[in-house]
Scaffold this motif. Structure first.
Motif, mmCIF file in Angstrom:
data_model
loop_
_atom_site.group_PDB
_atom_site.id
_atom_site.type_symbol
_atom_site.label_atom_id
_atom_site.label_comp_id
_atom_site.label_asym_id
_atom_site.label_seq_id
_atom_site.Cartn_x
_atom_site.Cartn_y
_atom_site.Cartn_z
ATOM 1 N N VAL A 17 43.042 31.320 31.695
ATOM 2 C CA VAL A 17 41.938 32.057 32.321
ATOM 3 C C VAL A 17 42.279 33.549 32.366
ATOM 4 C CG1 VAL A 17 40.675 32.397 34.495
ATOM 5 C CG2 VAL A 17 41.080 30.081 33.617
ATOM 6 N N SER A 40 40.232 36.561 30.329
ATOM 7 C CA SER A 40 39.722 37.746 31.012
ATOM 8 C C SER A 40 40.260 39.014 30.353
ATOM 9 C CB SER A 40 40.109 37.696 32.488
ATOM 10 O OG SER A 40 39.619 38.819 33.161
ATOM 11 N N GLY A 53 36.361 33.311 33.378
ATOM 12 C CA GLY A 53 36.606 32.384 34.473
ATOM 13 C C GLY A 53 36.706 30.940 34.026
#
Length: 149
Positions: free
Chosen positions: A102, A106, A127
């Motif tokens: 994750v 990002s 996310g």
């Protein structure tokens, strides 16, 4: 040096090419061919593997396979110990946490916003837990301790 945990198909052109170059450097470090970068945190997971050069070789093969799909020519003779990432995953998987994936997704979103906005459409939502490189085995957990934020 960024050795992405993300599946190579998620990497934009710049990340894929840089990942190839940086992993070749990591391979050189693991083979004892350079004195620089020897303590780089991105090497922790490969050093922890019982066969570090085979693991980094399988990682490189995964990058090369994606590059080939896209029409790029990554030189396979530069891989010291090439191997099938899926076979290595079955034999000696390298764990990667969901939190790490994750975090990297990002990070890739931020990179693509500045250099390849069209690539953002291909990426999972920020996310979400994205797929990992075929060498890696996804496990629950937060961002890896070796990640430099």
């Amino acid at each position: 040096m960024r050795l992405w945990s993300l599946h190579p198909s998620l990497l934009d052109r710049a990340a894929l090419i840089a990942g190839w170059r940086e992993t070749l450097l990591a391979q050189k470090v693991l083979a004892g061919g350079t004195k620089g970068y020897t303590n780089h945190p991105q090497l922790v997971r490969f050093r922890a593997h019982p066969e570090p050069l085979a693991a980094v070789g399988a990682y490189l093969v995964g990058l090369r396979e994606e590059a080939t799909v896209r029409g790029y020519r990554f030189d396979p003779t530069r891989i010291l110990e090439p191997g099938d990432p899926a076979a290595m995953h079955d034999r000696e998987p390298i764990p990667v946490t969901e939190g790490q994936l994750v975090y990297e997704l990002s990070h890739l979103h931020r990179k693509c916003e500045g250099r390849s906005r069209e690539w953002l459409e291909r990426l999972p939502a920020d996310g979400d837990v994205p797929p990992a490189h075929p060498l890696l085995h996804v496990v629950p957990g937060e961002v890896e301790g070796w990640e430099v934020r």
